[in-house]
Design a protein around this motif. Sequence first.
Motif, PDB file in Angstrom:
ATOM      1  N   TYR A   9     -20.212  62.887  -3.615  1.00 33.71           N
ATOM      2  CA  TYR A   9     -19.931  64.317  -3.643  1.00 33.71           C
ATOM      3  C   TYR A   9     -21.159  65.102  -4.094  1.00 33.71           C
ATOM      4  O   TYR A   9     -22.001  64.597  -4.840  1.00 33.71           O
ATOM      5  CB  TYR A   9     -18.759  64.605  -4.580  1.00 33.71           C
ATOM      6  N   GLY A  10     -21.238  66.335  -3.624  1.00 32.79           N
ATOM      7  CA  GLY A  10     -22.378  67.163  -4.027  1.00 32.79           C
ATOM      8  C   GLY A  10     -22.536  68.377  -3.140  1.00 32.79           C
ATOM      9  O   GLY A  10     -21.577  68.881  -2.554  1.00 32.79           O
ATOM     10  N   VAL A  14     -25.494  66.369   1.033  1.00 27.65           N
ATOM     11  CA  VAL A  14     -24.875  65.039   1.070  1.00 27.65           C
ATOM     12  C   VAL A  14     -24.270  64.736   2.445  1.00 27.65           C
ATOM     13  O   VAL A  14     -23.960  63.572   2.742  1.00 27.65           O
ATOM     14  CB  VAL A  14     -23.792  64.878  -0.030  1.00 27.65           C
ATOM     15  N   LEU A  15     -24.110  65.746   3.275  1.00 27.03           N
ATOM     16  CA  LEU A  15     -23.566  65.523   4.618  1.00 27.03           C
ATOM     17  C   LEU A  15     -24.613  64.858   5.503  1.00 27.03           C
ATOM     18  O   LEU A  15     -25.752  65.317   5.571  1.00 27.03           O
ATOM     19  CB  LEU A  15     -23.132  66.850   5.246  1.00 27.03           C
ATOM     20  N   ARG A  16     -24.222  63.816   6.198  1.00 29.29           N
ATOM     21  CA  ARG A  16     -25.177  63.099   7.048  1.00 29.29           C
ATOM     22  C   ARG A  16     -24.436  62.367   8.157  1.00 29.29           C
ATOM     23  O   ARG A  16     -23.224  62.088   8.044  1.00 29.29           O
ATOM     24  CB  ARG A  16     -25.998  62.103   6.216  1.00 29.29           C
ATOM     25  N   GLY A  49     -16.180  67.640  -4.077  1.00 30.63           N
ATOM     26  CA  GLY A  49     -15.341  66.849  -4.970  1.00 30.63           C
ATOM     27  C   GLY A  49     -14.519  67.686  -5.919  1.00 30.63           C
ATOM     28  O   GLY A  49     -14.214  67.253  -7.033  1.00 30.63           O
ATOM     29  N   HIS A  50     -14.123  68.881  -5.477  1.00 27.95           N
ATOM     30  CA  HIS A  50     -13.408  69.804  -6.358  1.00 27.95           C
ATOM     31  C   HIS A  50     -11.891  69.710  -6.256  1.00 27.95           C
ATOM     32  O   HIS A  50     -11.189  70.471  -6.910  1.00 27.95           O
ATOM     33  CB  HIS A  50     -13.858  71.239  -6.090  1.00 27.95           C
ATOM     34  N   HIS A 299     -22.795  74.424   6.172  1.00 20.19           N
ATOM     35  CA  HIS A 299     -22.182  74.540   4.850  1.00 20.19           C
ATOM     36  C   HIS A 299     -22.996  75.470   3.957  1.00 20.19           C
ATOM     37  O   HIS A 299     -22.418  76.269   3.197  1.00 20.19           O
ATOM     38  CB  HIS A 299     -22.067  73.163   4.203  1.00 20.19           C
ATOM     39  N   ARG A 300     -24.307  75.374   4.029  1.00 20.12           N
ATOM     40  CA  ARG A 300     -25.144  76.276   3.221  1.00 20.12           C
ATOM     41  C   ARG A 300     -24.886  77.728   3.597  1.00 20.12           C
ATOM     42  O   ARG A 300     -24.754  78.599   2.727  1.00 20.12           O
ATOM     43  CB  ARG A 300     -26.629  75.928   3.408  1.00 20.12           C
TER      44      ARG A 300
END
Length: 315
Positions: A9-10, A14-16, A49-50, A299-300
């Motif tokens: 998570y992060g 972290v998406l790849r 991870g929320h 996402h950004r």
Amino acid sequence: MKAIGLTNYGGPEVLRPIELPLPEVGPGEVRIRVRAAAVNPVDTIIRAGHFAGKDGAIPVAVVPGMDVAGTIDAIGPDQPAGFDLEVGDPVIGFIVPDGTHGGYSQQIVLPSESLTRKPPTLTFPEAASFLSNALTAEIALEALNLKPGATLAVTGATGAVGGYLVELASQRGLVVIASASAAEKDLVQGFGASIVLDRDADFAAGVRVATEGVGVDALADPAILTDQVIDAVTDGGQIAFFLPTDVEPGRGISVFRSYVMQSSRRHDVIERLARLAGDGKISLRVAGRYPAVDAAESHRRLEEGSLRGRSILEF
């Protein structure tokens, strides 16, 4: 099969790209070759991870994604009555993401009740852009069960869920009071709001003035303002909350706590919303299109704020 996921998570980084086994189709299921997948705020919550219980070590890769459009490439046995789709048909699907089972995938298996035929008037990005948000709005309106002429206040009316709340509520004959910036007032009025209040002012106070001190019959709060806007609701009214909250409004106000995942098999509503979208009766707002490998950038951009509509990942 290629997918976009995470093993820790992060932040967006972290998406790849990851490789996963091709999912097998079972009874009452359909496999979709995904052409487009929407990027929703829930996806960023999953990625970070929320969610309670989903914030520890990751034993297997996690793939986000709730909205997809694509074509059927496999159909399982024992389909429900009335099922009339065939391999190759274009469809729209709603996903309950869990572990590697998420929409940021080349292929995804869904219960047949969770998908419907793509209207021919929609592109794949447009078809992937609306379902989970419109379904969230429609299920909330269904729960509130307001009669034509009743008053509904909507926070966050320029967001995806808020915009669909305004559109679908006005189509039900409700009097909608919403908030927007001066620059977006015309947009929200175009959705069907009867009264648009200044987003930077006290919303509850503005609603009270607009209703001559009575308050609205119900409030839908996708902007998550919670206790800041409770005073907008009349005694004995209703509130729909869209994220977990401990707020108890009192004054005999009842609360509907929205959790759209529980409605993933509401085929009747999914089919109706797709028809409305295809007929141009609900708005489709594609904010941007990205190759799936650029999911981190999408996402950004979402987390920067002020994004109107949904970014789409294309496979």
